[in-house]
Scaffold this active site. Sequence first.
Site, PDB file in Angstrom:
ATOM      1  N   CYS A 269     109.525  71.552 -28.307  1.00 27.00           N
ATOM      2  CA  CYS A 269     110.836  71.983 -27.824  1.00 27.00           C
ATOM      3  C   CYS A 269     111.246  71.188 -26.576  1.00 27.00           C
ATOM      4  O   CYS A 269     110.402  70.844 -25.733  1.00 27.00           O
ATOM      5  CB  CYS A 269     110.803  73.466 -27.474  1.00 27.00           C
ATOM      6  SG  CYS A 269     110.486  74.536 -28.876  1.00 27.00           S
TER       7      CYS A 269
ATOM      8  N   CYS B  92     100.889  76.370 -28.429  1.00 26.61           N
ATOM      9  CA  CYS B  92     101.950  77.379 -28.472  1.00 26.61           C
ATOM     10  C   CYS B  92     101.475  78.692 -29.087  1.00 26.61           C
ATOM     11  O   CYS B  92     102.149  79.703 -28.987  1.00 26.61           O
ATOM     12  CB  CYS B  92     103.146  76.852 -29.242  1.00 26.61           C
ATOM     13  SG  CYS B  92     102.781  76.442 -30.942  1.00 26.61           S
TER      14      CYS B  92
HETATM   15  S1  SF4 Z   1     108.195  78.242 -24.597  1.00 30.83           S
HETATM   16 FE1  SF4 Z   1     107.521  77.636 -26.683  1.00 30.83          FE
HETATM   17  S2  SF4 Z   1     109.131  78.314 -28.128  1.00 30.83           S
HETATM   18 FE2  SF4 Z   1     109.952  78.454 -26.020  1.00 30.83          FE
HETATM   19  S3  SF4 Z   1     111.065  76.552 -25.757  1.00 30.83           S
HETATM   20 FE3  SF4 Z   1     108.998  76.205 -24.942  1.00 30.83          FE
HETATM   21  S4  SF4 Z   1     107.735  75.432 -26.652  1.00 30.83           S
HETATM   22 FE4  SF4 Z   1     109.657  76.265 -27.512  1.00 30.83          FE
END
Ligand code: SF4
Length: 250
Positions: free
Chosen positions: A203, A229
């Site tokens: 992300c 994640c």
């Molecule tokens: S915390 Fe995890 S799901 Fe949220 S934006 Fe970052 S990588 Fe993506």
Amino acid sequence: MLPEPHIQRVAERAQQLNARYDGATAAEIVAVSLQEFGAGLAAVSSFGADSAVLLHVIAQTEPTLPVLFLQTNKHFPATLRYRAQLAEELGLSDIRDIVPDHAALKLHDPLGALCLTDKDRCCDLRKTQPLAQAVAPFQAWLTGRKQFQAATRAGLPVFEAVGQHIRINPLTSWTEQDLEAYRQAHALPPHPLVAQNYRSIGCMPCTRALLDGEDQRAGRWAGNGKTECGIHLSGLEAHLKKTVIKGADA
Ligand code: SF4
């Protein structure tokens, strides 16, 4: 909840598959997985920097295999363009967007800013929970994880039991050189951000370019003490246990 003997049988099956197909190529692993699991097989892809290799191996064998893509709504636009490019060039015909639960997002992340304050919770909402729902109907799924990517993946086997499911990592023993050689041999397009020194691409708010000497995943959640994640960790298994599996072997 499933009885423990069932879980035990899946773990034994993963061990047997590892022993039987020790030394098999990635293409052989994909072919064997299709034989073993048939319509119960899917793939999970981030359409990141190294994704093209596994997707190409899959496309050579079964281009209609379902490919699950976690659409967190936090991706780089370049990743979404790359996803479309690979789908077209490789002929993958069943790429599925896996989206977070709308009501859960409205409740827990109404402003879309949870990634700034609680990354574990954000990953759980946008990745781990949706993936658990998406893979629950499948017996097994392919991933592109590799041992060299990080110390946490050093012992990654090809076949891994995840509760009543099996996760398959056909590229686990591949090196960066192997990947590059494969990409060149098959003229696979690079993710556009690789040219800017992004290597593990997730992300947008949680990914940065690598600095000299950093390992492949150092650009993910940098400075947050977070390395995964949760979709490949015990969090997925915990969610799978809670997931109601419609029509699955139980
Ligand atoms: S915390 Fe995890 S799901 Fe949220 S934006 Fe970052 S990588 Fe993506």
